[in-house]
Write an enzyme that holds these catalytic residues in place. Sequence first.
Site, PDB file in Angstrom:
ATOM      1  N   LYS A 509       0.794  -1.400  -0.047  1.00 13.06           N
ATOM      2  CA  LYS A 509       0.013  -0.072   0.001  1.00 13.06           C
ATOM      3  C   LYS A 509       0.916   1.329  -0.027  1.00 13.06           C
ATOM      4  O   LYS A 509       2.141   1.153   0.263  1.00 13.06           O
ATOM      5  CB  LYS A 509      -0.989  -0.052   1.170  1.00 13.06           C
ATOM      6  CG  LYS A 509      -0.298  -0.059   2.437  1.00 13.06           C
ATOM      7  CD  LYS A 509      -0.997  -0.419   3.685  1.00 13.06           C
ATOM      8  CE  LYS A 509       0.132  -0.424   5.074  1.00 13.06           C
ATOM      9  NZ  LYS A 509      -0.683  -0.898   6.011  1.00 13.06           N
ATOM     10  N   TYR A 743      13.917  32.118   3.637  1.00 14.69           N
ATOM     11  CA  TYR A 743      12.829  32.882   3.749  1.00 14.69           C
ATOM     12  C   TYR A 743      12.843  33.343   5.214  1.00 14.69           C
ATOM     13  O   TYR A 743      13.152  32.640   6.210  1.00 14.69           O
ATOM     14  CB  TYR A 743      11.502  32.290   3.593  1.00 14.69           C
ATOM     15  CG  TYR A 743      11.173  31.992   2.012  1.00 14.69           C
ATOM     16  CD1 TYR A 743      10.792  33.310   1.361  1.00 14.69           C
ATOM     17  CD2 TYR A 743      11.170  30.799   1.278  1.00 14.69           C
ATOM     18  CE1 TYR A 743      10.654  32.960   0.000  1.00 14.69           C
ATOM     19  CE2 TYR A 743      10.826  30.499   0.312  1.00 14.69           C
ATOM     20  CZ  TYR A 743      10.499  31.946  -0.526  1.00 14.69           C
ATOM     21  OH  TYR A 743       9.856  31.391  -1.864  1.00 14.69           O
TER      22      TYR A 743
HETATM   23  C1  LIG Z   1      -0.071  -1.921   6.900  1.00 13.56           C
HETATM   24  C2  LIG Z   1      -0.482  -3.032   7.718  1.00 13.56           C
HETATM   25  C3  LIG Z   1       0.225  -3.995   7.974  1.00 13.56           C
HETATM   26  C4  LIG Z   1       1.723  -4.014   7.859  1.00 13.56           C
HETATM   27  O1  LIG Z   1       2.286  -3.433   9.017  1.00 13.56           O
HETATM   28  P1  LIG Z   1       3.850  -3.177   9.315  1.00 13.56           P
HETATM   29  O2  LIG Z   1       3.968  -2.439  10.702  1.00 13.56           O
HETATM   30  O3  LIG Z   1       4.249  -2.244   8.162  1.00 13.56           O
HETATM   31  O4  LIG Z   1       4.275  -4.396   9.108  1.00 13.56           O
HETATM   32  C5  LIG Z   1      -0.346  -5.467   8.262  1.00 13.56           C
HETATM   33  N1  LIG Z   1      -1.812  -5.410   8.394  1.00 13.56           N
HETATM   34  C6  LIG Z   1      -2.434  -4.402   8.051  1.00 13.56           C
HETATM   35  C7  LIG Z   1      -3.976  -4.760   8.481  1.00 13.56           C
HETATM   36  C8  LIG Z   1      -2.027  -3.101   7.532  1.00 13.56           C
HETATM   37  O5  LIG Z   1      -2.802  -2.102   7.339  1.00 13.56           O
END
Ligand SMILES: *Cc1c(COP(=O)(O)O)cnc(C)c1O
Length: 848
Positions: A509, A743
């Site tokens: 993701k 700035y």
């Molecule tokens: C993002 C996510 C993970 C992965 O988590 P990490 O801490 O990056 O390993 C696992 N399960 C769900 C439901 C997630 O949204």
Amino acid sequence: MTYSIVKVATLIGARRYGSTETTVGWLLTDSRSLRFPEQTLFFALRTQRNDGHKYIPELYRRGVRSFVVKEVPDLASYPEANFLQVPSPLAALQRLAERHRDEFDIPIVGITGSNGKTMVKEWLYQLLSAVAVGTASGERSSLNVTRSPRSYNSQIGVPLSVWLLGEQSQVGLFEAGISQPGEMAALRDIIQPTVGVLTSLGAAHQENFRSMEEKCMEKLQLFHDTAAIVYPSDDDIVSRCVRRSGYQGERIGWSRISDNVEFKVESVQALPDSVSSQITYIYKGVRSSYVIPFIDEASIENSITCAATALYLGLTHEDLAERMPLLEPVAMRLEVKEGQRGLTLINDSYNNDINSLDIALDFVNRRGEASNKLHPSPITLILSDIYQSGESLASLYQQVSNMCKNRGVAKLIGIGDEIASQAALIDVPERHFFHDVEQFVNSTVFSQLANELVLLKGARRFGFERITELLEQKVHETILEVNLQAVVDNLNHFRSFLKTDTKMVCMIKADAYGAGAIEIAKTLQDNRVDYLAVAVADEGVALRKAGITANIMVMNPEMTSFKTLFDYDLEPEVYSFRLMDALIRAARKEGITGWPVHIKLDTGMHRLGFDPKADIDELVDRLQHQTALIPRSVFSHFVGSDSDEFDDFSATQFALFDEGSRKLQSAFSHRILRHMDNSAGIEHFPERQMDMCRLGIGLYGVEPYASEDSTLSTLHSTLKTVSTLKTTILQMRHVKAGDSVGYSRRTILDRDSVIAAIPIGYADGLNRRLGNRHGYCLVNGQKAPYVGNICMDVAMIDVTGIDCQEGDSVEIFGQELPVTVLSDILETIPYEVLTGVSNRVKRIYYQD
Ligand SMILES: *Cc1c(COP(=O)(O)O)cnc(C)c1O
């Protein structure tokens, strides 16, 4: 050289099943690298995470007839196959290589050490087979050298390397790498070196050894029976170990201090051109010197090791003086870049020889297939003359032709007169030949390149950089470099916590935590992960359009995206009755039944999900009274798996999940995968892995779980950095004390300073709160604080006292400056920094 299957069975002491007469010319341990099926012997190796026996049906279908196995499958399914049964296929592979090695009575150099093995091996190759660097003396004194491809130096890589020895071989150069005590003896038996080279003793793999001495003694085992060893005598531990080992052969220590050695380095001088060094030495009483086109310390030391070894092997001082200046840098990466006109450019700057060509073609092939199984982009190979001594041009280019054919090369562009002279031999659907790069880039063949996967493989003196420059998309100077090999290594690190049949979801993701979802997905698919997970349907669509065929889970399906899910074969997470009903309606409308979904239970995060107590009965009831959806998995998410502090809460979450998910499972006859562990969970609670785990941040090289237990933290140091955000210095200026920068005059300098501007700003994802000396980047390894407010596209840094100039590279985070340093300063988590790198920052992918 080939062996009959009967001979192989005898050599490895196997029991043979089957009676087809076959010959063995190629050894295979990774089914994806299959090339010459008829002559291939496949070793079904078992590792912690995989079992080669699984690939036998597929390989048989593809024409492989010879297998070394531990368990013999049902012979009726493989009427033409030979199965050689042994207790350990890995040991059999090593045995076979060992017997093959016995056939050769030539100098064999075994190279070990913590750093520099590959560079020393490659340079020795360049020096000994002087034709490779095109010297005049090459004609009269060059050797046919067989060496390990790239850095094949492991328990599997070494036997595969030694197998490459053939009738023409006059010298062998093999690397041996060890990560644990006890491994060297096996490698020694396979390599049986006649000369040993110890490069240097760094800290790599230290964690598995009690002391540097133990590690050094282990390495020296490789040299037990050699006639001579070359080693750095100035390293006290090394010389002490050499003394202690009771080594009987000739000791060629090299030293910059002591006169009491075989190879005394008298002086090392930087030359006025500031890119070369001159090394003056005395070897066995004779003083001489050579020049190398490098000035860094590692190159100087490695050249000394090479000089001592080459002289021992019979090169003259004159040969050395002539060949050393022509040494080429050893680049070991394959770079994947987006080119213009839909081209994907794969640049292999590794030495241009036939073995590395095959490895590169293998890589390209897999990428092609990964991007689109049905309609892979055609593969184009741009290849210069190959320098290889000892072999006839005809046989060399016949091999090129075979490789192209087996790896599906559709178009060959040959650059150089030698390859052109062999044109008739090269059997590729489309062929073009050019005298040099200039002629090629001015041709219509060049201007018509489009929508192809292009592998560039050229000897250095042909200057292929010119081709890449013209074809590359113009890159903003700020880039995110992504190491795909590190992703695989990290994946394997986490797999090592799991049982072989535990499945893996990789979270890609947010554009794979900023690293770029498409390339990461291809890499993961190639490494057979079970599921990829994205946040929204559109991310999944982009993957499908890029040819990803792996299972994809969508964590946040929007109500408006259902048709997209069905059209692109994406499996949604279902977390509420409202979502479930809408999904059922949409599926019915499309006439869909049995669509796989993933049921989320809320066990404590209180974000999304069904209540594992209150909702389960109704959930079961509703799922059972419809046919549109089918629960494929059920899962929940730990809120604090990264910290021991929440262990009690995690246990409560697990208990809730266990109860709810079992209830769901018991209502259905098909298996519903249960999963809860994320990256930290895999390390922290491997016992809660159930059927599947969800790997996120750890894949991208950030240590997810800070354990109190120190034995665990050494294990953890094995994660590899994946993303490095880099930019370059645009301009430098002197600014007086009392003046301000940026700035709103927020930084007033308290001393005369040197200020550099770099082309990265908050619009690229450089957090504005790092400005005014709150954070820093690295310039040539030194900390350079951000001064003034960070602007939208540019930032200023204080480089006073740092040796640097305009055009120098700047690391924002990555290999040298861990992303966690930035997230700590910003009081946030590394996830936010990684995913904050904006889209306009070009991603560049490479493979070690
Ligand atoms: C993002 C996510 C993970 C992965 O988590 P990490 O801490 O990056 O390993 C696992 N399960 C769900 C439901 C997630 O949204």
